[in-house]
Motif scaffolding. Structure first.
Motif, PDB file in Angstrom:
ATOM      1  N   PRO A 145      32.984  21.585  52.833  1.00 57.60           N
ATOM      2  CA  PRO A 145      34.249  22.050  52.260  1.00 57.60           C
ATOM      3  C   PRO A 145      34.681  23.380  52.866  1.00 57.60           C
ATOM      4  CG  PRO A 145      32.443  22.520  50.761  1.00 57.60           C
ATOM      5  CD  PRO A 145      31.855  21.726  51.895  1.00 57.60           C
ATOM      6  N   HIS A 146      35.972  23.565  52.962  1.00 57.97           N
ATOM      7  CA  HIS A 146      36.494  24.845  53.403  1.00 57.97           C
ATOM      8  C   HIS A 146      36.253  25.915  52.341  1.00 57.97           C
ATOM      9  CE1 HIS A 146      39.618  22.904  56.300  1.00 57.97           C
ATOM     10  NE2 HIS A 146      38.444  23.066  56.866  1.00 57.97           N
ATOM     11  N   GLN A 147      36.127  27.141  52.788  1.00 55.93           N
ATOM     12  CA  GLN A 147      36.120  28.277  51.871  1.00 55.93           C
ATOM     13  C   GLN A 147      37.553  28.805  51.822  1.00 55.93           C
ATOM     14  OE1 GLN A 147      33.974  32.668  51.407  1.00 55.93           O
ATOM     15  NE2 GLN A 147      33.575  31.406  53.192  1.00 55.93           N
ATOM     16  N   ALA A 148      38.273  28.413  50.777  1.00 58.60           N
ATOM     17  CA  ALA A 148      39.691  28.755  50.673  1.00 58.60           C
ATOM     18  C   ALA A 148      39.892  29.831  49.616  1.00 58.60           C
ATOM     19  CB  ALA A 148      40.507  27.513  50.317  1.00 58.60           C
ATOM     20  N   VAL A 149      40.800  30.755  49.905  1.00 60.40           N
ATOM     21  CA  VAL A 149      41.173  31.788  48.939  1.00 60.40           C
ATOM     22  C   VAL A 149      42.688  31.861  48.858  1.00 60.40           C
ATOM     23  CG1 VAL A 149      39.097  33.201  49.233  1.00 60.40           C
ATOM     24  CG2 VAL A 149      41.072  33.591  50.720  1.00 60.40           C
ATOM     25  N   ARG A 150      43.173  32.244  47.682  1.00 58.02           N
ATOM     26  CA  ARG A 150      44.595  32.497  47.500  1.00 58.02           C
ATOM     27  C   ARG A 150      44.816  34.001  47.410  1.00 58.02           C
ATOM     28  NH1 ARG A 150      47.184  33.749  43.295  1.00 58.02           N
ATOM     29  NH2 ARG A 150      45.582  33.007  41.855  1.00 58.02           N
ATOM     30  N   VAL A 151      45.883  34.460  48.028  1.00 62.92           N
ATOM     31  CA  VAL A 151      46.204  35.883  48.059  1.00 62.92           C
ATOM     32  C   VAL A 151      47.206  36.195  46.951  1.00 62.92           C
ATOM     33  CG1 VAL A 151      47.093  37.789  49.447  1.00 62.92           C
ATOM     34  CG2 VAL A 151      45.852  35.901  50.553  1.00 62.92           C
TER      35      VAL A 151
ATOM     36  N   LEU B 107      41.111  41.289  56.355  1.00 60.70           N
ATOM     37  CA  LEU B 107      39.845  40.556  56.389  1.00 60.70           C
ATOM     38  C   LEU B 107      39.260  40.547  57.801  1.00 60.70           C
ATOM     39  CD1 LEU B 107      40.709  37.518  54.079  1.00 60.70           C
ATOM     40  CD2 LEU B 107      38.886  39.178  53.669  1.00 60.70           C
ATOM     41  N   GLU B 108      40.099  40.320  58.787  1.00 61.60           N
ATOM     42  CA  GLU B 108      39.616  40.277  60.167  1.00 61.60           C
ATOM     43  C   GLU B 108      39.160  41.655  60.631  1.00 61.60           C
ATOM     44  OE1 GLU B 108      42.909  38.424  62.154  1.00 61.60           O
ATOM     45  OE2 GLU B 108      42.132  36.388  61.769  1.00 61.60           O
ATOM     46  N   ALA B 109      39.796  42.709  60.134  1.00 64.86           N
ATOM     47  CA  ALA B 109      39.358  44.067  60.460  1.00 64.86           C
ATOM     48  C   ALA B 109      37.981  44.359  59.862  1.00 64.86           C
ATOM     49  CB  ALA B 109      40.378  45.078  59.953  1.00 64.86           C
ATOM     50  N   ASP B 110      37.663  43.667  58.766  1.00 71.63           N
ATOM     51  CA  ASP B 110      36.365  43.850  58.109  1.00 71.63           C
ATOM     52  C   ASP B 110      35.308  42.867  58.605  1.00 71.63           C
ATOM     53  OD1 ASP B 110      37.388  45.923  56.602  1.00 71.63           O
ATOM     54  OD2 ASP B 110      37.859  44.668  54.860  1.00 71.63           O
ATOM     55  N   GLY B 111      35.609  42.102  59.667  1.00 70.60           N
ATOM     56  CA  GLY B 111      34.622  41.233  60.279  1.00 70.60           C
ATOM     57  C   GLY B 111      34.684  39.782  59.878  1.00 70.60           C
ATOM     58  N   PHE B 112      35.654  39.404  59.054  1.00 72.42           N
ATOM     59  CA  PHE B 112      35.808  38.008  58.659  1.00 72.42           C
ATOM     60  C   PHE B 112      36.662  37.276  59.696  1.00 72.42           C
ATOM     61  CE2 PHE B 112      34.773  40.193  54.805  1.00 72.42           C
ATOM     62  CZ  PHE B 112      34.052  39.296  54.039  1.00 72.42           C
ATOM     63  N   THR B 113      36.485  35.961  59.752  1.00 77.30           N
ATOM     64  CA  THR B 113      37.347  35.116  60.563  1.00 77.30           C
ATOM     65  C   THR B 113      38.091  34.172  59.627  1.00 77.30           C
ATOM     66  OG1 THR B 113      35.767  35.178  62.392  1.00 77.30           O
ATOM     67  CG2 THR B 113      37.444  33.471  62.463  1.00 77.30           C
ATOM     68  N   CYS B 114      39.409  34.114  59.730  1.00 84.21           N
ATOM     69  CA  CYS B 114      40.167  33.268  58.816  1.00 84.21           C
ATOM     70  C   CYS B 114      41.434  32.745  59.477  1.00 84.21           C
ATOM     71  CB  CYS B 114      40.505  34.017  57.524  1.00 84.21           C
ATOM     72  SG  CYS B 114      41.330  35.601  57.749  1.00 84.21           S
ATOM     73  N   ASP B 115      41.954  31.654  58.918  1.00 89.23           N
ATOM     74  CA  ASP B 115      43.177  31.029  59.402  1.00 89.23           C
ATOM     75  C   ASP B 115      44.157  30.889  58.246  1.00 89.23           C
ATOM     76  OD1 ASP B 115      42.202  30.679  61.983  1.00 89.23           O
ATOM     77  OD2 ASP B 115      41.365  28.695  61.525  1.00 89.23           O
ATOM     78  N   PHE B 116      45.450  30.822  58.585  1.00 88.09           N
ATOM     79  CA  PHE B 116      46.447  30.477  57.580  1.00 88.09           C
ATOM     80  C   PHE B 116      46.261  29.015  57.174  1.00 88.09           C
ATOM     81  CE2 PHE B 116      48.740  33.896  59.912  1.00 88.09           C
ATOM     82  CZ  PHE B 116      48.889  34.780  58.852  1.00 88.09           C
TER      83      PHE B 116
ATOM     84  N   ILE C 164      38.721  30.760  55.075  1.00 89.99           N
ATOM     85  CA  ILE C 164      37.719  31.670  55.625  1.00 89.99           C
ATOM     86  C   ILE C 164      36.769  30.865  56.505  1.00 89.99           C
ATOM     87  CG2 ILE C 164      35.975  33.415  55.112  1.00 89.99           C
ATOM     88  CD1 ILE C 164      38.741  34.124  54.047  1.00 89.99           C
ATOM     89  N   LYS C 165      36.715  31.196  57.774  1.00 88.77           N
ATOM     90  CA  LYS C 165      35.879  30.483  58.736  1.00 88.77           C
ATOM     91  C   LYS C 165      34.509  31.134  58.900  1.00 88.77           C
ATOM     92  CE  LYS C 165      38.960  27.407  60.146  1.00 88.77           C
ATOM     93  NZ  LYS C 165      38.766  25.951  59.995  1.00 88.77           N
TER      94      LYS C 165
ATOM     95  N   ALA D 189      42.547  41.230  45.006  1.00 95.97           N
ATOM     96  CA  ALA D 189      43.642  40.716  45.829  1.00 95.97           C
ATOM     97  C   ALA D 189      43.445  39.253  46.200  1.00 95.97           C
ATOM     98  CB  ALA D 189      43.785  41.559  47.096  1.00 95.97           C
ATOM     99  N   LEU D 190      42.199  38.763  46.138  1.00 96.67           N
ATOM    100  CA  LEU D 190      41.886  37.380  46.485  1.00 96.67           C
ATOM    101  C   LEU D 190      41.326  36.639  45.281  1.00 96.67           C
ATOM    102  CD1 LEU D 190      40.069  37.739  49.945  1.00 96.67           C
ATOM    103  CD2 LEU D 190      42.515  37.425  49.514  1.00 96.67           C
ATOM    104  N   VAL D 191      41.640  35.358  45.208  1.00 98.71           N
ATOM    105  CA  VAL D 191      41.114  34.476  44.168  1.00 98.71           C
ATOM    106  C   VAL D 191      40.593  33.223  44.849  1.00 98.71           C
ATOM    107  CG1 VAL D 191      41.682  33.082  42.143  1.00 98.71           C
ATOM    108  CG2 VAL D 191      42.737  35.329  42.442  1.00 98.71           C
ATOM    109  N   PHE D 192      39.405  32.774  44.469  1.00 94.14           N
ATOM    110  CA  PHE D 192      38.905  31.508  45.001  1.00 94.14           C
ATOM    111  C   PHE D 192      39.731  30.366  44.425  1.00 94.14           C
ATOM    112  CE2 PHE D 192      34.864  33.796  45.846  1.00 94.14           C
ATOM    113  CZ  PHE D 192      34.730  33.447  47.187  1.00 94.14           C
ATOM    114  N   GLN D 193      40.416  29.651  45.300  1.00 97.45           N
ATOM    115  CA  GLN D 193      41.236  28.522  44.865  1.00 97.45           C
ATOM    116  C   GLN D 193      41.566  27.674  46.086  1.00 97.45           C
ATOM    117  OE1 GLN D 193      45.244  29.367  43.362  1.00 97.45           O
ATOM    118  NE2 GLN D 193      44.906  27.911  41.714  1.00 97.45           N
ATOM    119  N   ASP D 194      41.306  26.388  45.978  1.00 92.13           N
ATOM    120  CA  ASP D 194      41.615  25.527  47.111  1.00 92.13           C
ATOM    121  C   ASP D 194      43.119  25.480  47.336  1.00 92.13           C
ATOM    122  OD1 ASP D 194      40.348  23.425  49.021  1.00 92.13           O
ATOM    123  OD2 ASP D 194      42.128  22.434  48.210  1.00 92.13           O
ATOM    124  N   GLU D 195      43.486  25.294  48.581  1.00 89.63           N
ATOM    125  CA  GLU D 195      44.906  25.315  48.949  1.00 89.63           C
ATOM    126  C   GLU D 195      45.700  24.208  48.271  1.00 89.63           C
ATOM    127  OE1 GLU D 195      44.788  24.489  53.329  1.00 89.63           O
ATOM    128  OE2 GLU D 195      42.709  24.101  52.818  1.00 89.63           O
TER     129      GLU D 195
END
Length: 435
Positions: free
Chosen positions: A182-188, A202-211, A221-222, A236-242
């Protein structure tokens, strides 16, 4: 989490413990996995391996059991030993980059650490036999339904229902996606920052993510675990599938609305509604007090406490609690089989029954009916589920509209897992035309 193997902190030892508890205690894999990831100081690589073993062993369980059966025959094994063997076969068959010797050595060490010498010898013998011999080929099973069931690890009754509703080709397309990680999806939360700004931080903090291709307020979140991010901790983020994020978008919430989230826990959609309010309020109901507390905690983390009123109440009793026509919008995110979540909660597929789903339909209809007096004329009643079965979706809406002609269907949408590589979801929006 109370540890069964208190001294075993290895990745594979932890995976066997989680898998055993899922089977023995009817626990949910995602919750146990999150607890372990928070409690254990694992490297990012080990976190990924643990997640892969747990989800993969559950997703492919019927296939793994088919492969294991001839090697243990009718021999009774302790539950944790059985899970150890299934997890080892999963690694041998699906994890190409992990040497077979490492899998065997670590599995035998787990047997030795947590069992007696007889268990160690048994595990050693079974695993060496598996390496020496060919595993039975499930694609050669003659019965077509059983063949699909074993190959894709889906119970036959559920597979037959999907075939009836979607046809052969679409069902196979669904089956080919449900056993993927499963994808690790978050809602902003848009009231705090834009989706693009969240991605940049997130990418500045070392995470990799896509729209997300499905939801403009979601990110995939990749690399990295979002719960460990500064943005998540700040609310600012909530775990929730797209796919779930689509539901509130369809409600067309206005800033001043009074909204009822009738079956709210753990509060993902409640928070999404609150994110769109200014002077409005969302009332969130749940039948369990500890889940109401969870909604309150999540609202506080996101800074939405003033816009969220969480109440412990059975939604079917809401008409006795609130005056008629109290709400502009009502969301019934109904209890359901959860079949749309089989990638995220793979054990669900083995726990549900056709009879249980028929009983759920009556509960779902009852919940919708109980909301009728509470929605204003011209207001919206939205029904959603995280299942892809028509008996809980289209059939429920059709039955409700037949019983309540004062409502009209505005929109209806089914998201199947193969379409956007997301969770499966259903939503329908209804307008109340008259009292």
């Amino acid at each position: 989490m109370k540890r069964k193997f208190a001294s075993d902190h290895s990745v594979r030892g932890l995976s066997v413990e989680i898998l055993t508890r899922v089977q023995q205690e009817n626990a949910y894999s995602n919750l146990l996995l999150n607890q372990v990831l928070q409690a254990e100081h694992l490297s990012v690589r080990d976190q990924a391996l643990l997640t892969q073993i747990v989800y993969g062993s559950l997703q492919h369980r019927l296939t793994l059991e088919y492969w294991l059966a001839p090697f243990i025959k009718q021999k009774q094994t302790l539950p944790w030993v059985y899970e150890l063997l299934l997890a080892a076969i999963f690694q041998l068959q699906y994890l190409d980059r992990v040497p077979a010797r490492a899998i065997l050595d670590e599995s035998i060490k787990i047997a030795k650490r947590n069992g007696h010498d007889g268990i160690r010898k048994f595990v050693t013998g079974v695993l060496h036999a598996i390496l020496r011999q060919d595993l039975p080929d499930p694609t050669k099973i003659k019965d077509p339904l059983q063949r699909l069931s074993v190959c894709y690890s889906l119970p036959e009754w559920l597979l037959q229902q999907l075939l009836n509703e979607n046809g052969q080709d679409k069902t196979v397309a669904i089956l080919q996606t449900i056993n993927q990680p499963p994808h690790q999806a978050v809602r902003v939360n848009q009231s705090q920052l834009t989706t693009a700004a969240a991605k940049e931080q997130l990418e500045a903090d070392g995470f990799t993510c896509d729209f997300s291709p499905l939801s403009p307020v979601s990110l995939i979140i990749k690399h990295g675990f979002a719960s460990q991010s500064k943005l998540f901790k700040s609310g600012a983020l909530v775990f929730q599938d797209e796919s779930a994020a689509q539901v509130v978008d369809g409600m067309q919430v206005q800033p001043t609305d009074h909204v009822l989230d009738a079956c709210a826990a753990p509060g993902g959609k409640t928070l999404q509604i609150a994110d769109q309010l200014t002077s409005g309020v969302v009332t969130a109901l749940d039948i369990h007090q500890h889940k109401v507390k969870l909604i309150e905690e999540n609202a506080a983390r996101c800074g939405f406490s003033a816009k969220v009123a969480a109440i412990c109440l059975d939604a079917r009793q809401a008409a006795a609690k609130f005056p008629p026509a109290s709400f502009d919008k009502i969301l019934v995110d109904a209890p359901c089989s959860g079949i749309g979540l089989v990638r995220r909660k793979p054990e669900i597929r083995y726990r549900k029954t056709a009879t249980g789903i028929r009983n759920l339909q009556q509960l779902q209809l009852g919940l919708l009916a109980s909301m009728v007096p509470l929605v204003k004329t011209g207001g919206r009643l939205t029904y959603s589920t995280c299942t892809i079965l028509q008996s809980e979706n289209d059939q429920v809406i059709a039955a409700f509209l037949q019983q309540h002609p004062e409502f009209k269907l505005l929109s209806k949408k089914t998201i199947l897992p193969d379409e956007f590589d997301s969770d499966g979801f259903f939503m329908a929006s209804l307008e109340k035309m008259q009292d």
